[in-house]
Design an enzyme around this catalytic site. Structure first.
Site, short mmCIF file in Angstrom:
data_model
loop_
_atom_site.label_atom_id
_atom_site.label_comp_id
_atom_site.label_asym_id
_atom_site.label_seq_id
_atom_site.Cartn_x
_atom_site.Cartn_y
_atom_site.Cartn_z
N ALA A 34 0.86 -1.21 0.07
CA ALA A 34 0.11 -0.08 0.12
C ALA A 34 0.74 1.26 0.05
O ALA A 34 1.92 1.30 0.71
CB ALA A 34 -0.89 -0.04 1.20
N ASP A 35 0.44 2.39 -0.48
CA ASP A 35 0.79 3.64 -0.37
C ASP A 35 0.24 4.48 0.18
O ASP A 35 -0.83 3.97 0.72
CB ASP A 35 1.38 4.41 -1.96
CG ASP A 35 0.06 4.50 -2.99
OD1 ASP A 35 -1.00 4.66 -2.21
OD2 ASP A 35 0.23 4.54 -4.05
N SER A 36 0.59 5.59 0.32
CA SER A 36 -0.03 6.61 1.44
C SER A 36 -1.50 7.04 0.86
O SER A 36 -2.41 7.08 1.97
CB SER A 36 0.41 7.81 1.69
OG SER A 36 0.76 8.41 0.42
#
Lengths: 77, 247
Positions: A34-36
């Site tokens: 996951a990214d931000s």
């Protein structure tokens, strides 16, 4: 459907991962990629599903699948 | 679930540049939702004209600076009912005066609509577009956001801010295949510029290398390009449509 199963489904939909990857110990960023923006979407999806408001400070503590499950369990009783 | 219609949302589309953008997007095949703040009849006519020409359009009242209204609008009209692909933040107002005599409320109201309104609409649209993994946001800035203009400290600040908003949003949404660009019109013949005194217009004309004022269509073409598949590798940019006034 249990809270755990619902959270698992949200994570699968949001991050495009399979059920066997969504282990309690799995980290959203390190294990599930996951990214931000994913994390923000994940929080928003959980808020929507469980009619919660998760503040930013709390949200930042939800690092692993089990954190999210226990947060929801604790706040929806 | 039934197939949802590919939709473009254009704010401030009852007249001028916004109306022209709406017409162009409708011609390109999009269902177009036009919003207006005060000109209900004009917006309804604009939507009706699009429908008469074989396009799909609806007009909605929306104060873009009111976060609650915008949120409600997206929840009731956009989210589950359309396949939103394009947002054009066009709604804008002016309240000109020299800075030393500019009232706080004139500064605030221009910033609220022209900058904060775009932020609010972008926030709502982005939540949809990132899930869709594809989308286009086009912000209508202005040459004065790039050059400054005497008598328009508020409008210049708002439009310069809109360019910053464009670039930041472009970076945040790029990972979801959502592009965010701005078009910066120069002197375009609309109600907004028609209000200027002739002497001021003559002065402007002297500074336009192409020696004519722009038409709303000139801006709409640029928006159409940035909203199209052809512009898929362009994001965070400002496309000036100003006859060479400022490059």
């Amino acid at each position: 459907m249990s809270v755990e199963a619902k959270v698992q489904k949200i994570i699968m939909d949001q991050l495009g991962v399979s059920a066997d990857e969504v282990k309690p110990e799995a980290s959203f960023v390190e294990d599930l990629g996951a990214d931000s923006l994913d994390l923000t979407e994940l929080i928003m999806a959980m808020e929507e599903e469980f009619s919660l408001e998760i503040d930013d400070e709390e949200a930042q503590k939800l690092l692993k699948v089990k954190d999210a499950v226990s947060y929801v369990e604790k706040h929806t009783e | 679930m039934s197939e949802k219609t590919l939709t473009a949302l254009v704010t401030g589309a009852s007249r001028g540049i916004g109306k022209c953008i709406a017409e162009s997007l409708a011609k390109a095949g999009y269902q177009v939702y036009l919003t207006y703040a005060s000109k209900a009849a004009e917006a309804e006519t604009a939507a009706e004209d699009i429908r008469a020409a074989g396009g799909k359009a609806r007009a909605f009242h929306l104060d873009v600076s009111d976060a609650h209204s915008v949120k409600d609008f997206f929840a009731t009209e956009i989210k589950d009912k359309t396949d939103l692909h394009i947002l054009v933040n066009n709604a804008g107002i002016t309240a000109d005066s020299l800075l030393i005599s500019m009232k706080d409320e004139d500064f605030d109201k221009v910033l609220d609509v022209d900058l904060k309104g775009a932020f609010i609409c972008t926030r709502e649209a982005a939540r949809i577009l990132i899930r869709r993994r594809s989308g286009r946001i086009v912000n209508i800035a202005s040459v004065v956001g790039q050059t400054g203009n005497a008598g328009q400290a508020n409008y210049s600040a708002a439009k310069a801010g809109l360019i910053g908003l464009t670039k930041a949003t472009a970076k945040e949404l790029a990972g979801r295949n959502v592009t965010v660009n701005a078009v910066a019109p120069g002197f375009i013949e609309t109600d907004m510029t028609r209000a200027l005194p002739e002497s001021a217009k003559a002065q402007y004309l002297m500074n336009i290398p192409l020696k004519r004022f722009g038409a709303p269509e000139d801006v709409a073409e640029a928006v159409l390009f940035l909203a199209s598949d052809k512009a898929g590798y362009i994001t965070g940019q400002v496309l000036a449509v100003n006859g060479g006034m400022y490059c």
